[in-house]
Motif scaffolding. Structure first.
Motif, PDB file in Angstrom:
ATOM      1  N   HIS A 128      59.729 -61.413  26.635  1.00 46.41           N
ATOM      2  CA  HIS A 128      59.601 -60.707  27.909  1.00 46.41           C
ATOM      3  C   HIS A 128      58.129 -60.700  28.328  1.00 46.41           C
ATOM      4  CE1 HIS A 128      63.774 -59.245  28.147  1.00 46.41           C
ATOM      5  NE2 HIS A 128      63.702 -59.279  26.818  1.00 46.41           N
ATOM      6  N   THR A 135      56.422 -60.137  24.861  1.00 40.76           N
ATOM      7  CA  THR A 135      56.982 -59.301  23.808  1.00 40.76           C
ATOM      8  C   THR A 135      58.203 -60.031  23.278  1.00 40.76           C
ATOM      9  OG1 THR A 135      56.203 -57.284  24.880  1.00 40.76           O
ATOM     10  CG2 THR A 135      57.926 -57.048  23.221  1.00 40.76           C
ATOM     11  N   SER A 137      61.337 -61.008  20.723  1.00 39.99           N
ATOM     12  CA  SER A 137      62.382 -60.539  19.809  1.00 39.99           C
ATOM     13  C   SER A 137      63.351 -61.676  19.575  1.00 39.99           C
ATOM     14  CB  SER A 137      63.139 -59.333  20.386  1.00 39.99           C
ATOM     15  OG  SER A 137      62.290 -58.215  20.550  1.00 39.99           O
ATOM     16  N   GLN A 206      60.810 -58.333  16.082  1.00 44.23           N
ATOM     17  CA  GLN A 206      61.350 -57.377  17.048  1.00 44.23           C
ATOM     18  C   GLN A 206      60.206 -56.761  17.835  1.00 44.23           C
ATOM     19  OE1 GLN A 206      64.688 -56.820  17.584  1.00 44.23           O
ATOM     20  NE2 GLN A 206      64.064 -55.579  19.347  1.00 44.23           N
ATOM     21  N   ASP A 207      60.236 -56.979  19.153  1.00 45.24           N
ATOM     22  CA  ASP A 207      59.234 -56.395  20.059  1.00 45.24           C
ATOM     23  C   ASP A 207      57.812 -56.699  19.594  1.00 45.24           C
ATOM     24  OD1 ASP A 207      61.254 -55.284  21.658  1.00 45.24           O
ATOM     25  OD2 ASP A 207      61.361 -53.487  20.418  1.00 45.24           O
ATOM     26  N   PHE A 209      54.256 -58.457  20.109  1.00 44.96           N
ATOM     27  CA  PHE A 209      53.409 -59.047  21.142  1.00 44.96           C
ATOM     28  C   PHE A 209      52.823 -60.367  20.634  1.00 44.96           C
ATOM     29  CE2 PHE A 209      49.148 -59.777  22.934  1.00 44.96           C
ATOM     30  CZ  PHE A 209      49.519 -59.993  24.257  1.00 44.96           C
TER      31      PHE A 209
END
Length: 394
Positions: A128, A135, A137, A206-207, A209
């Protein structure tokens, strides 16, 4: 068969120099389920680990002929070692060629180019868009060579405000993130039939950066480093050449080993030596000839495309289709040769720890890969037939 063309060059000799060590360490690599540190260290000491890289990243930018013959040699020595060759070497090749300057400096220059990279390039993640990067995932399976990699590649789809980014109609944007090992969660999962020594672990993030400068386009053909035609052909042809060469190398090891065995092998049902049996002679002639033909097809397809790009021509859909079909065909021929060698060797090919037994498991594991599936052949045939103009995944 051991007299097939020698490639006396800068790179294949590095691999040949590791033969005794690799074969001695093969069983331990299988037990550890990843390449032993002894073998990894020698890949660095010999220069093999960086050899495919652009010059700026410590490599020599080998030709496709050099790459193909090197991979054949590595897979002949041991299937897992060969698979590491087609996993780690193209991964670092691509990252070194296509990462933006800031990413290259952080990943390669800061570590004096001593960077091992593996992982899964297929976009099983979503990135994203945020300020300065993504970000990320996702979960990735079969991350080849990650058992000893400092950086892990993770393919993903960039998402803008929750929507997939499209490059053109039907073609989504796909990128590869280069992630430090310590930021990755490994779930292992590498309990398999063959290629046990490759450390091809499952992993996830996961998430996380990831700065944009540590990502590059999956289908990039615009190198920021390197001048060889391969850097202007992109990761797909290099990967295809790797799969073809790997299969040829494993099959060659089985054909060579069964030819050596034939003089002393006697079956209980027939007290004549295996070498004296006419059915064996016919089978050996057929499969060695088929192997040689497949190898020549691979060399012809990849060097033709390489020459076209070197002369400034476009890497056309037909040239890309030709390379991918050659890889599929070489894999099919190699699997058939391996099956024949396994059968004629009888009980000699079922004893755990033998090269024949290990190679048989390896070829049937490696040839399951989607990159050399029948779907690839069908896509290529549709280009030849004019049914479609192009297939971006080739």
């Amino acid at each position: 068969m051991t007299s097939t063309v020698d490639a006396a060059d800068r790179v294949v000799g590095l691999a040949r120099g590791m033969s005794e060590l690799v074969q001695t360490q093969a069983e331990e690599s299988e037990r550890a389920r990843t390449l032993t540190q002894t073998v990894v260290d020698e890949m660095w000491a010999s220069g093999l680990m960086t050899s495919f890289n652009p010059v700026e990243a410590g490599g020599v930018e080998p030709s496709f002929t050099e790459m193909i013959e090197t991979w054949i040699e590595m897979a002949w020595q041991d299937g897992s070692f060969g698979w590491i060759g087609i996993a780690n070497l193209p991964s670092s090749f691509a990252a070194a060629a296509y990462l933006p300057d800031e990413g290259f400096a952080e990943v390669f220059t800061a570590h004096q180019n001593r960077v091992t990279m593996g992982g899964q390039f297929f976009p099983n993640g979503q990135g994203h868009t945020v300020d300065g990067g993504f970000t990320l995932s996702g979960s990735w399976s079969f991350g080849s060579g990650t058992g000893h990699s400092e950086y892990v590649a993770a393919g993903f789809f960039p998402m803008d405000d929750g929507e997939m980014r499209w490059l053109s109609e039907g073609v989504p944007d796909m990128r590869v993130a280069v992630v430090p090992r310590e930021q990755v969660t490994f779930t292992d999962g590498w309990h398999v039939q063959g290629l046990k020594g490759t450390g091809s672990y499952d992993y996830s993030v996961q998430d996380l950066f990831v700065p944009e400068y540590r990502t590059f386009a999956l289908f990039s053909r615009e190198p920021l480093r390197g001048t060889s035609p391969a850097t202007r052909m992109g990761l797909m042809p290099v990967t295809a050449a790797g799969h073809a060469s790997w299969a040829l190398g494993v099959a060659k090891s089985m054909l060579d080993d069964v030819q050596t065995l034939a003089a002393t092998k006697f079956r209980m049902s027939d007290m004549a030596s295996l070498a004296s049996r006419q059915t064996f002679q016919k089978g050996l002639a057929h499969h060695v000839a088929a192997w040689r033909a497949a190898r020549l097809l691979v060399l012809e397809a990849f060097t033709t495309a390489e020459a076209a790009v070197a002369s400034g021509q476009e890497l056309t859909p037909t040239l890309r289709a030709d390379m991918r079909v050659a890889a599929v065909y070489a894999t099919d021929v190699s699997r058939e040769a391996a099956e024949w060698a396994h059968l004629v060797a009888g009980t000699s090919s079922i004893r755990e720890g033998s090269r024949l037994e290990r190679a048989f498991r390896d070829i049937y594991t490696g040839s399951q890969h989607a990159f050399i599936s029948e779907k690839v052949a069908m896509d290529a045939a549709q280009i030849w037939l004019g049914i479609i103009e192009d297939q971006f995944g080739l």
